[in-house]
Design an enzyme around this catalytic site. Structure first.
Site, PDB file in Angstrom:
ATOM      1  N   GLN A   1       0.846  -1.326   0.215  1.00 42.28           N
ATOM      2  CA  GLN A   1       0.051   0.419   0.204  1.00 42.28           C
ATOM      3  C   GLN A   1       0.668   0.982  -0.225  1.00 42.28           C
ATOM      4  O   GLN A   1       1.774   1.222   0.758  1.00 42.28           O
ATOM      5  CB  GLN A   1      -1.094  -0.055   1.780  1.00 42.28           C
ATOM      6  CG  GLN A   1      -2.023   1.277   1.259  1.00 42.28           C
ATOM      7  CD  GLN A   1      -2.640   1.393   2.567  1.00 42.28           C
ATOM      8  OE1 GLN A   1      -2.335   0.563   3.819  1.00 42.28           O
ATOM      9  NE2 GLN A   1      -3.997   2.020   2.817  1.00 42.28           N
TER      10      GLN A   1
ATOM     11  N   SER B   1       0.546   6.439   2.443  1.00 43.38           N
ATOM     12  CA  SER B   1       1.550   7.574   3.250  1.00 43.38           C
ATOM     13  C   SER B   1       2.908   8.618   2.640  1.00 43.38           C
ATOM     14  O   SER B   1       3.137   8.066   2.035  1.00 43.38           O
ATOM     15  CB  SER B   1       2.176   6.979   4.527  1.00 43.38           C
ATOM     16  OG  SER B   1       0.921   6.593   5.160  1.00 43.38           O
TER      17      SER B   1
ATOM     18  N   SER C   1       4.456  -1.145   4.657  1.00 45.91           N
ATOM     19  CA  SER C   1       4.421  -2.557   5.147  1.00 45.91           C
ATOM     20  C   SER C   1       4.965  -3.407   3.715  1.00 45.91           C
ATOM     21  O   SER C   1       4.094  -3.641   2.502  1.00 45.91           O
ATOM     22  CB  SER C   1       3.397  -2.484   5.685  1.00 45.91           C
ATOM     23  OG  SER C   1       3.006  -1.987   6.685  1.00 45.91           O
TER      24      SER C   1
ATOM     25  N   GLU D   1      -9.509  -1.399   5.865  1.00 39.98           N
ATOM     26  CA  GLU D   1      -8.553  -1.800   6.338  1.00 39.98           C
ATOM     27  C   GLU D   1      -9.428  -1.475   8.282  1.00 39.98           C
ATOM     28  O   GLU D   1      -8.812  -2.090   8.528  1.00 39.98           O
ATOM     29  CB  GLU D   1      -7.735  -0.070   6.569  1.00 39.98           C
ATOM     30  CG  GLU D   1      -6.582  -0.190   6.685  1.00 39.98           C
ATOM     31  CD  GLU D   1      -5.158   0.534   6.217  1.00 39.98           C
ATOM     32  OE1 GLU D   1      -6.083   1.057   5.298  1.00 39.98           O
ATOM     33  OE2 GLU D   1      -4.239  -0.045   6.162  1.00 39.98           O
TER      34      GLU D   1
ATOM     35  N   ASN E   1      -6.385   6.188  15.772  1.00 43.04           N
ATOM     36  CA  ASN E   1      -7.565   6.100  16.653  1.00 43.04           C
ATOM     37  C   ASN E   1      -7.543   8.007  17.443  1.00 43.04           C
ATOM     38  O   ASN E   1      -8.714   8.070  17.428  1.00 43.04           O
ATOM     39  CB  ASN E   1      -6.814   5.379  18.123  1.00 43.04           C
ATOM     40  CG  ASN E   1      -6.657   4.323  17.812  1.00 43.04           C
ATOM     41  OD1 ASN E   1      -6.807   3.636  16.590  1.00 43.04           O
ATOM     42  ND2 ASN E   1      -7.079   3.163  18.904  1.00 43.04           N
ATOM     43  N   GLU E   2      -6.721   8.994  17.297  1.00 42.99           N
ATOM     44  CA  GLU E   2      -7.068  10.051  17.048  1.00 42.99           C
ATOM     45  C   GLU E   2      -8.414  10.224  16.134  1.00 42.99           C
ATOM     46  O   GLU E   2      -9.371  11.018  16.323  1.00 42.99           O
ATOM     47  CB  GLU E   2      -5.748  11.640  17.277  1.00 42.99           C
ATOM     48  CG  GLU E   2      -5.207  11.661  18.752  1.00 42.99           C
ATOM     49  CD  GLU E   2      -3.930   9.808  18.659  1.00 42.99           C
ATOM     50  OE1 GLU E   2      -4.254   9.620  17.515  1.00 42.99           O
ATOM     51  OE2 GLU E   2      -3.240   9.567  19.677  1.00 42.99           O
TER      52      GLU E   2
HETATM   53  C1  LIG Z   1       2.782  -1.288  11.595  1.00 42.59           C
HETATM   54  C2  LIG Z   1       2.573  -0.157  10.706  1.00 42.59           C
HETATM   55  C3  LIG Z   1       2.508  -0.007   9.138  1.00 42.59           C
HETATM   56  C4  LIG Z   1       2.266   1.391   7.748  1.00 42.59           C
HETATM   57  N1  LIG Z   1       1.654   0.359   7.293  1.00 42.59           N
HETATM   58  C5  LIG Z   1       1.720   1.418   5.576  1.00 42.59           C
HETATM   59  C6  LIG Z   1       1.388   1.139   4.656  1.00 42.59           C
HETATM   60  O1  LIG Z   1       1.619  -0.546   4.049  1.00 42.59           O
HETATM   61  N2  LIG Z   1       1.348   1.685   3.429  1.00 42.59           N
HETATM   62  C7  LIG Z   1       1.456   3.073   4.014  1.00 42.59           C
HETATM   63  O2  LIG Z   1       0.756   3.817   2.782  1.00 42.59           O
HETATM   64  N3  LIG Z   1       1.363   3.592   5.176  1.00 42.59           N
HETATM   65  C8  LIG Z   1       1.469   2.560   6.266  1.00 42.59           C
HETATM   66  N4  LIG Z   1       1.662   3.055   7.384  1.00 42.59           N
HETATM   67  C9  LIG Z   1       1.509   4.579   7.601  1.00 42.59           C
HETATM   68  C10 LIG Z   1       0.463   5.172   8.813  1.00 42.59           C
HETATM   69  O3  LIG Z   1      -0.514   5.423   7.728  1.00 42.59           O
HETATM   70  C11 LIG Z   1       0.136   6.256   9.464  1.00 42.59           C
HETATM   71  O4  LIG Z   1       1.478   6.367   9.919  1.00 42.59           O
HETATM   72  C12 LIG Z   1      -0.255   7.242   9.165  1.00 42.59           C
HETATM   73  O5  LIG Z   1      -1.453   7.453   8.620  1.00 42.59           O
HETATM   74  C13 LIG Z   1      -0.141   8.837  10.606  1.00 42.59           C
HETATM   75  O6  LIG Z   1       0.223   9.399  10.067  1.00 42.59           O
HETATM   76  P1  LIG Z   1       1.606   9.656  10.574  1.00 42.59           P
HETATM   77  O7  LIG Z   1       2.873   9.083  10.872  1.00 42.59           O
HETATM   78  O8  LIG Z   1       2.352  10.756   8.883  1.00 42.59           O
HETATM   79  O9  LIG Z   1       0.937  10.755  11.911  1.00 42.59           O
HETATM   80  P2  LIG Z   1       0.940  12.252  11.515  1.00 42.59           P
HETATM   81  O10 LIG Z   1      -0.393  12.663  11.217  1.00 42.59           O
HETATM   82  O11 LIG Z   1       1.652  12.810  11.880  1.00 42.59           O
HETATM   83  O12 LIG Z   1      -0.125  12.059  13.226  1.00 42.59           O
HETATM   84  C14 LIG Z   1       1.407  11.994  14.705  1.00 42.59           C
HETATM   85  C15 LIG Z   1       0.629  12.171  15.957  1.00 42.59           C
HETATM   86  O13 LIG Z   1      -0.788  14.012  15.447  1.00 42.59           O
HETATM   87  C16 LIG Z   1      -2.046  13.284  15.615  1.00 42.59           C
HETATM   88  N5  LIG Z   1      -3.110  14.239  14.955  1.00 42.59           N
HETATM   89  C17 LIG Z   1      -2.870  14.609  13.491  1.00 42.59           C
HETATM   90  N6  LIG Z   1      -3.955  15.005  13.265  1.00 42.59           N
HETATM   91  C18 LIG Z   1      -4.925  15.183  13.944  1.00 42.59           C
HETATM   92  C19 LIG Z   1      -5.825  15.827  14.075  1.00 42.59           C
HETATM   93  N7  LIG Z   1      -6.222  16.459  12.872  1.00 42.59           N
HETATM   94  N8  LIG Z   1      -6.954  15.677  15.547  1.00 42.59           N
HETATM   95  C20 LIG Z   1      -6.029  15.449  16.309  1.00 42.59           C
HETATM   96  N9  LIG Z   1      -4.724  14.819  16.215  1.00 42.59           N
HETATM   97  C21 LIG Z   1      -4.225  14.276  14.766  1.00 42.59           C
HETATM   98  C22 LIG Z   1      -2.228  11.844  15.216  1.00 42.59           C
HETATM   99  O14 LIG Z   1      -3.480  10.797  15.670  1.00 42.59           O
HETATM  100  C23 LIG Z   1      -0.839  11.274  15.716  1.00 42.59           C
HETATM  101  O15 LIG Z   1      -0.645  10.924  17.109  1.00 42.59           O
HETATM  102  C24 LIG Z   1       2.250   2.484   8.996  1.00 42.59           C
HETATM  103  C25 LIG Z   1       2.288   3.131   9.902  1.00 42.59           C
HETATM  104  C26 LIG Z   1       2.813   1.613  10.518  1.00 42.59           C
HETATM  105  C27 LIG Z   1       2.319   2.210  12.164  1.00 42.59           C
END
Ligand SMILES: Cc1cc2nc3c(=O)[nH]c(=O)nc-3n(C[C@H](O)[C@H](O)[C@H](O)COP(=O)(O)OP(=O)(O)OC[C@H]3O[C@@H](n4cnc5c(N)ncnc54)[C@H](O)[C@@H]3O)c2cc1C
Length: 413
Positions: free
Chosen positions: A125, A128, A160, A244, A394-395
């Site tokens: 996928q 991100s 992933s 998902e 989860n947020e």
């Molecule tokens: C084990 C694992 C597998 C993954 N596999 C894939 C994959 O196969 N393909 C892929 O594309 N992505 C993948 N991801 C990425 C995943 O989808 C992102 O990590 C996720 O969407 C969060 O985005 P970020 O890491 O940029 O965090 P951010 O968006 O920067 O968030 C950081 C923190 O801020 C909080 N936050 C952000 N905006 C808000 C808001 N508006 N209100 C309240 N809180 C907020 C978030 O909840 C979080 O706690 C994977 C992640 C993990 C951990």
């Protein structure tokens, strides 16, 4: 909702159990987050597919058994109870396939699904980006029109198992002048070994290259690999996201099997620790509640299936097709967020309880030389910590629940 399964469904359970008893490898396969383990798991996918157990709920023409949702749930219960290997094809069969059932053309279904079912093509996928995680609509990777298709450029991350996978599905900005960020996006499938693609593995805390970042430099994708209409990628992506978070990625069988193992650990533990005993009971209640919640969902989806004959009419033929969570107006949309918060928190609670029962022994990871049989709990616990992050944090899910299910005012952004 009838909690008893029909006799034919129980018969299906026995057939699945007998097959799994004969075929599940006695020695666990190496971690699927390594090259060697990935290859071993791909072979396991072929074994499953040879007897039509890799995608039981898909129509037979694509390699499935045409099993109902109820039978899919039964199969998953047996699969986890048998301690069968993790599914390296998960991104494909749980995320892309339901999306194709809902939005793909018949030609795409015929071309993409059979090699996915057999493990010949394993999918990653590619959503991100470094600046686009929770706020996915801010993604910047672009798709530029060219003759017969599109040229993809940009940077994707956290993909992933993309270090070992064959193909990926992702969202790209095809109209930079669209009036809203989530408009003008296009959903495409591309080859991870195509000219212009650079895959750079990212190591996890345990050193395994479980993720990769992808650098794309004018990667050609033919029109036939666009899912849905160009510019309508957000709509298509919501179908993937619902699956998902919802039913297809985390079947209750996973948690009911873990709860059983937890009870077995408890039986060997100090019976005077009532606080721990209560946590074991809570974990079992949580797993059963999740099971019932999912059964209720499955019943609703199956009932809806008989109402239509569009591409999503295979609800009974494919879990999530028709959009568990794909259509926010359908009522099930917000429920997939409930589902996600519940399973991710349950997973952590189950594993933390197990580690507390095991004491110091529980700190040994599964691959440690002198790890006891229970070493898998430590690995599982580490992975459970990622549950509140992937599939949408989860947020964000709580915001969706508050706004769409409870009708509360929008939170601060
Ligand atoms: C084990 C694992 C597998 C993954 N596999 C894939 C994959 O196969 N393909 C892929 O594309 N992505 C993948 N991801 C990425 C995943 O989808 C992102 O990590 C996720 O969407 C969060 O985005 P970020 O890491 O940029 O965090 P951010 O968006 O920067 O968030 C950081 C923190 O801020 C909080 N936050 C952000 N905006 C808000 C808001 N508006 N209100 C309240 N809180 C907020 C978030 O909840 C979080 O706690 C994977 C992640 C993990 C951990």
């Amino acid at each position: 909702m009838d909690l008893e399964h029909a006799p034919e469904d129980e018969e299906f359970r026995h057939t699945a159990r007998a097959w799994l008893t004969t075929h599940v490898p006695v020695t666990p396969l190496p971690s699927l987050e390594t090259e060697e383990g990935f290859a071993a798991h791909r072979k396991w996918e072929r074994t499953l597919a040879a007897d039509r157990w890799s995608v039981v709920s898909w129509p037979e023409e694509y390699g499935g058994r045409g099993a109902s949702l109820a039978r899919w749930l039964i199969f998953e219960e047996e699969y986890y109870a048998a301690n069968a290997p993790g599914r390296v094809s998960q991104n494909g069969i749980s995320l892309l396939a339901p999306t194709l059932f809902e939005h793909g053309s018949p030609a795409q279904l015929a071309r993409v699904l059979p090699p996915m079912a057999s493990g010949e093509v394993v999918w990653a996928q590619a959503w991100s980006e470094p600046e686009a995680g929770s706020d996915l609509a801010s993604l910047r990777s672009r798709a530029v029109r060219t003759e017969g298709g599109w040229l993809l450029s940009g940077h994707k991350t956290w993909s992933s198992r993309a270090a070992f996978a064959d193909r990926a599905f992702g969202l790209f900005r095809s109209d930079p002048n669209a009036d809203r960020p989530h408009r003008g996006l296009t959903y495409v499938m591309f080859d991870l070994r195509a000219p212009g693609v650079t895959v750079r593995p990212i190591a996890r805390l345990d050193g395994k290259p479980a993720f990769a970042e992808l650098f794309l430099d004018e990667v050609f994708v033919p029109d036939e690999d666009v899912i849905g209409e160009p510019g309508q990628g957000w709509r298509v992506a919501m179908s993937t996201a619902g699956n998902e978070r919802g039913l297809t990625l985390r079947s209750p069988g996973r948690f009911t099997a873990a709860a059983e193992r937890l009870v077995a650990l408890w039986r060997r533990a100090d019976p005077s620790d009532t606080a721990l005993r209560d946590r074991v009971a809570d974990a079992v209640i949580g797993a059963r509640a999740y099971h019932l919640f999912t059964r209720a969902h499955a019943d609703r989806l199956a009932a809806g299936a008989s109402l239509g004959d569009g591409p999503g009419a295979g609800l009974g033929a494919h879990p999530g097709a028709g959009g568990l969570g794909g259509d926010p107006s359908g009522g099930l949309g917000g429920d997939s967020s409930l589902n996600k918060v519940f399973w991710s928190e349950l997973d952590i609670a189950l594993h933390e309880t197990a580690l507390d029962l095991l004491g110091a022994e529980g700190e040994l990871a599964g691959h440690a030389n002198d790890s006891p049989d229970q070493g898998g709990w430590a690995d599982g616990w580490l992975f459970s910590l990622a549950g509140p992050i992937y599939a949408g944090t989860n947020e964000i899910q709580r915001d969706i629940i508050a706004e769409r299910l409870l009708g509360l005012p929008k939170g601060r952004r």
